[in-house]
Design a protein around this motif. Structure first.
Motif: not given
Length: 81
Positions: A1-11
């Protein structure tokens, strides 16, 4: 999952599935550099069927609870010190 303004994948480790219409998300960071994410959702709650039975419950010290009919429920092990 990703969130806005973030390029990293969320664990993500889900505690329960998401339901309903999602309206907002809150991300918090604690002092141990761990993040927690809270979702605010709108969910239509279905009414339970009506019943004609009534029960009284007394929370006690010796027993966790005692019903109107004398049924005693012992405390959970998690609550015993």
């Amino acid at each position: 999952m990703y969130i806005a303004k973030s390029t990293e994948h969320l664990n993500i480790r889900w505690s329960h599935p998401l339901e309903g219409k999602h309206s907002s998300i809150t991300i918090a960071k604690d002092c141990a550099d761990r993040y927690s994410v809270s979702f605010c959702s709108e969910l239509e709650i279905k009414s339970l069927p009506k019943v004609d039975k009534i029960v009284g419950i007394d929370l006690g010290l010796t027993d966790f609870l005692v019903t109107l009919y004398g049924e005693k429920v012992k405390p959970l092990n998690a609550l015993i010190k």
